[in-house]
Design a protein around this motif. Structure first.
Motif, PDB file in Angstrom:
ATOM      1  N   TRP A 241       0.846  -1.202   0.000  1.00 50.15           N
ATOM      2  CA  TRP A 241       0.000   0.000   0.000  1.00 50.15           C
ATOM      3  C   TRP A 241       0.878   1.247   0.000  1.00 50.15           C
ATOM      4  N   ARG A 242       0.262   2.353  -0.357  1.00 54.66           N
ATOM      5  CA  ARG A 242       0.909   3.658  -0.292  1.00 54.66           C
ATOM      6  C   ARG A 242      -0.114   4.661   0.225  1.00 54.66           C
ATOM      7  N   THR A 243       0.281   5.434   1.226  1.00 55.19           N
ATOM      8  CA  THR A 243      -0.542   6.551   1.669  1.00 55.19           C
ATOM      9  C   THR A 243       0.162   7.835   1.265  1.00 55.19           C
ATOM     10  N   THR A 244      -0.607   8.827   0.871  1.00 56.47           N
ATOM     11  CA  THR A 244      -0.074  10.108   0.445  1.00 56.47           C
ATOM     12  C   THR A 244      -0.322  11.139   1.533  1.00 56.47           C
ATOM     13  N   SER A 245       0.711  11.892   1.879  1.00 54.30           N
ATOM     14  CA  SER A 245       0.555  12.953   2.863  1.00 54.30           C
ATOM     15  C   SER A 245      -0.507  13.938   2.387  1.00 54.30           C
ATOM     16  N   THR A 246      -1.396  14.342   3.295  1.00 54.85           N
ATOM     17  CA  THR A 246      -2.511  15.202   2.927  1.00 54.85           C
ATOM     18  C   THR A 246      -2.443  16.518   3.687  1.00 54.85           C
ATOM     19  N   GLY A 247      -3.063  17.525   3.111  1.00 60.28           N
ATOM     20  CA  GLY A 247      -3.115  18.821   3.766  1.00 60.28           C
ATOM     21  C   GLY A 247      -1.719  19.365   3.979  1.00 60.28           C
ATOM     22  N   ALA A 248      -1.472  19.878   5.183  1.00 61.50           N
ATOM     23  CA  ALA A 248      -0.180  20.462   5.508  1.00 61.50           C
ATOM     24  C   ALA A 248       0.727  19.480   6.225  1.00 61.50           C
ATOM     25  N   CYS A 249       0.340  18.206   6.321  1.00 60.54           N
ATOM     26  CA  CYS A 249       1.101  17.216   7.099  1.00 60.54           C
ATOM     27  C   CYS A 249       1.901  16.310   6.169  1.00 60.54           C
ATOM     28  N   GLN A 250       3.108  15.960   6.621  1.00 57.94           N
ATOM     29  CA  GLN A 250       3.976  15.054   5.887  1.00 57.94           C
ATOM     30  C   GLN A 250       4.397  13.898   6.781  1.00 57.94           C
ATOM     31  N   ASP A 251       4.527  12.711   6.198  1.00 56.92           N
ATOM     32  CA  ASP A 251       4.987  11.530   6.931  1.00 56.92           C
ATOM     33  C   ASP A 251       6.511  11.571   7.036  1.00 56.92           C
ATOM     34  N   MET A 252       7.010  11.719   8.265  1.00 55.51           N
ATOM     35  CA  MET A 252       8.446  11.879   8.490  1.00 55.51           C
ATOM     36  C   MET A 252       8.883  10.977   9.634  1.00 55.51           C
ATOM     37  N   GLY A 253       9.090   9.695   9.333  1.00 58.96           N
ATOM     38  CA  GLY A 253       9.552   8.738  10.334  1.00 58.96           C
ATOM     39  C   GLY A 253       8.445   7.826  10.799  1.00 58.96           C
ATOM     40  N   ALA A 254       8.834   6.618  11.222  1.00 56.52           N
ATOM     41  CA  ALA A 254       7.859   5.645  11.698  1.00 56.52           C
ATOM     42  C   ALA A 254       8.498   4.741  12.733  1.00 56.52           C
ATOM     43  N   ALA A 255       7.661   4.210  13.626  1.00 59.43           N
ATOM     44  CA  ALA A 255       8.088   3.237  14.632  1.00 59.43           C
ATOM     45  C   ALA A 255       7.332   1.944  14.382  1.00 59.43           C
ATOM     46  N   GLY A 256       8.072   0.818  14.393  1.00 64.16           N
ATOM     47  CA  GLY A 256       7.470  -0.469  14.092  1.00 64.16           C
ATOM     48  C   GLY A 256       7.519  -1.429  15.260  1.00 64.16           C
ATOM     49  N   GLY A 257       7.704  -2.710  14.954  1.00 61.37           N
ATOM     50  CA  GLY A 257       7.653  -3.741  15.975  1.00 61.37           C
ATOM     51  C   GLY A 257       6.292  -4.395  15.984  1.00 61.37           C
TER      52      GLY A 257
END
Length: 506
Positions: A241-257
């Motif tokens: 899958w791919r999600t696109t950053s919307t509005g004024a927000c950007q995806d910058m980093g993630a935590a997994g596990g």
């Protein structure tokens, strides 16, 4: 010393290789002599060279069998003999003036210590005293490593990001999934890149890009790249899958596990650029198999940054004041604030990675488990150093068990091991041996796992700001994140990675 062209230690002439081999033999003998001397005079034999290479017998896998799609969690057992010996060493003896090498990422299995170096990932076999050229395997990449995760799967695989080539300004837009035991690249693919800042467009030639990141969760490799998040199946690399950053927000980093939390930066165009209100931060919980959003936590106005030491249970590290983390927040199953843990103006210390690699979940001295978050205190004492590790209840924020280092040593959390906390005890000026210890939050008991005394040349490798520390399969490993040659003068000998295991390992 060089890792990848141009120039390349790996393509040096046979004559140069022979010269280096002689240097390495001399260095090994000198290092061995120094360690024997230390054992005889200073520490009573806490750290010596010994045989090895068959894997440690001092750990077992976590509470159930872990498959190839699981993110690895191991429970370490106390070794039969806590006396430490070297399990592996990686060093160079010809680091020249002006030389600089990035060494992002370090991972361990029961057979291999793997290290990122510039545009290559190398594997070192346990039981070896290695220099460049002695690697068990080398995995060359098209460009320098530009992102990595500390997470590893149940079958010893991990992911790194790398640039399209090794020319200046090349975009960081490739992800590789690799086998740490064999050095085999399982798959690789490219992903988009976005323009640095709050713009949503793709970067074009010469434009700086938003910094990407990578993490692992069950069956999934997740990459954030500013303009959105991509997820890939571990078994084959197909994009899920791919999600696109919307509005004024950007995806910058993630935590997994055990879960997936995406860190978002949200731009406020009405605020001055130098104001703390110019950027707001969110933690967005996402279904790792579908990309569907589950809930969003929004940090308070004025917060300078957030990190995510744990996605499950969700724990947020907040920078609300000057430099560094000022408080920890635990969240409930719907992303609402459960408890606030204030670090009391630096009395307690939470450290997350702040370098050129975006690793939102890399907080090396913050450990979460057993319903608690564990932090170290700042150092105290005039003549001898001391500190303590303290637990905070995630439901209430109240303090729980406290573990004192005692005078002349410092305690640093490393990671959870089941319901126990593993910590490294660093001795002050070799008065006592250093060690890896297990701390029991239920009883307050400290159990020694390994005693050792690092050689003088490796003393600074215990500093968590500049080194990776990994505990895996009954061993503890120290590895530098970057290395520099001398400002001037003759080449110097430098430790790059060092592993210690029990004398009981044959």
């Amino acid at each position: 010393m060089s890792f990848g062209p141009p120039p390349s230690m790996y393509t040096q002439s046979a004559l140069t290789a022979e010269t280096q081999q002689k240097k390495r033999r001399r260095t090994w003998l000198l290092g061995l002599f120094a360690l024997v001397l230390v054992a005889a005079v200073g520490t009573g034999g806490w750290l010596v060279w010994g045989g090895g290479g068959k894997g440690a017998d001092a750990s077992n896998r976590s509470h159930g069998p872990q498959g190839p799609l699981d993110v690895r969690e191991t429970v370490e057992k106390r070794p039969a003999d806590p006396t430490g010996k070297m399990a592996v060493r990686f060093s160079v003896d010809d680091l020249g003036p002006g030389e600089h090498y990035e060494m992002p990422g370090m991972w361990a299995t029961d057979r291999i210590l793997a290290k990122g170096i510039n545009k290559t990932v190398i594997g070192l076999r346990m039981g070896t005293d290695a220099a460049p050229g002695d690697e068990q395997w080398k995995l060359p990449l098209d460009g320098p490593i530009c992102g990595y995760t500390r997470r590893v799967t149940g079958d010893n695989r991990t992911a790194v990001l790398f640039r399209a080539n090794d020319r200046g300004g090349a975009y960081c837009n490739h992800v590789a999934f690799l086998d740490l035991d064999t050095g085999r690249e399982v798959w690789e693919t490219d992903f988009p890149y976005s323009k640095l800042g709050d713009a949503k467009g793709l970067a074009t030639g010469g434009d700086d890009q938003d910094t990407p990141s990578v993490t692992l969760t069950h069956g999934t490799v997740v990459v954030t790249w500013g303009g959105g998040t991509d997820a890939y199946a571990m078994d084959g690399g197909r994009r899920l899958w791919r999600t696109t950053s919307t509005g004024a927000c950007q995806d910058m980093g993630a935590a997994g596990g055990d879960a997936l939390l995406v860190r978002q930066e949200c731009w406020n165009d009405d605020a001055p650029l130098d104001s703390t209100d110019a950027v707001n931060y969110k933690a967005h919980k996402v279904d790792p198999r579908t990309g569907r959003g589950l809930w969003t936590y929004s940090a308070a106005q004025g917060v300078r940054d957030i990190d995510i030491p744990s996605a499950e249970p969700p724990v947020i590290a907040v920078q609300a004041g000057g430099i560094g983390i000022s408080e920890m927040l635990s969240l409930d199953a719907k992303g609402r604030t459960r408890a606030v843990i204030r670090l009391q103006n630096g009395t307690y210390v939470g450290e997350c990675s702040y370098d050129d690699y975006l690793s939102t979940e890399d907080c090396p001295t913050i450990a979460v488990g057993d319903g608690q978050v564990f932090l170290r205190s700042k150092e105290s004492g005039e003549l001898t150093n001391s500190n303590w590790i303290i637990g905070f209840d995630l439901a209430t924020g109240n303090t729980t068990e406290k573990f004192d280092s005692g005078p002349g040593s410092l305690l640093y959390p490393v990671r959870m091991s089941g319901d126990k906390l593993l910590a490294v005890r660093v001795s002050d000026q070799h008065i006592m041996p250093s060690g890896l210890v297990g701390l029991d939050p239920q009883t307050g008991r400290e159990t020694p796992y390994l005693y050792f005394d690092l050689p003088e040349e490796a003393d600074l490798m215990t500093m968590t700001e500049y080194n990776d520390i990994v505990v895996q399969d009954g061993r503890i490993f120290f590895g530098v994140k970057k290395v520099d040659g001398p400002a001037k003068g003759r080449p110097k000998w430098v430790y790059l990675a060092l592993g210690i295991e029990s004398m009981a390992v044959r």
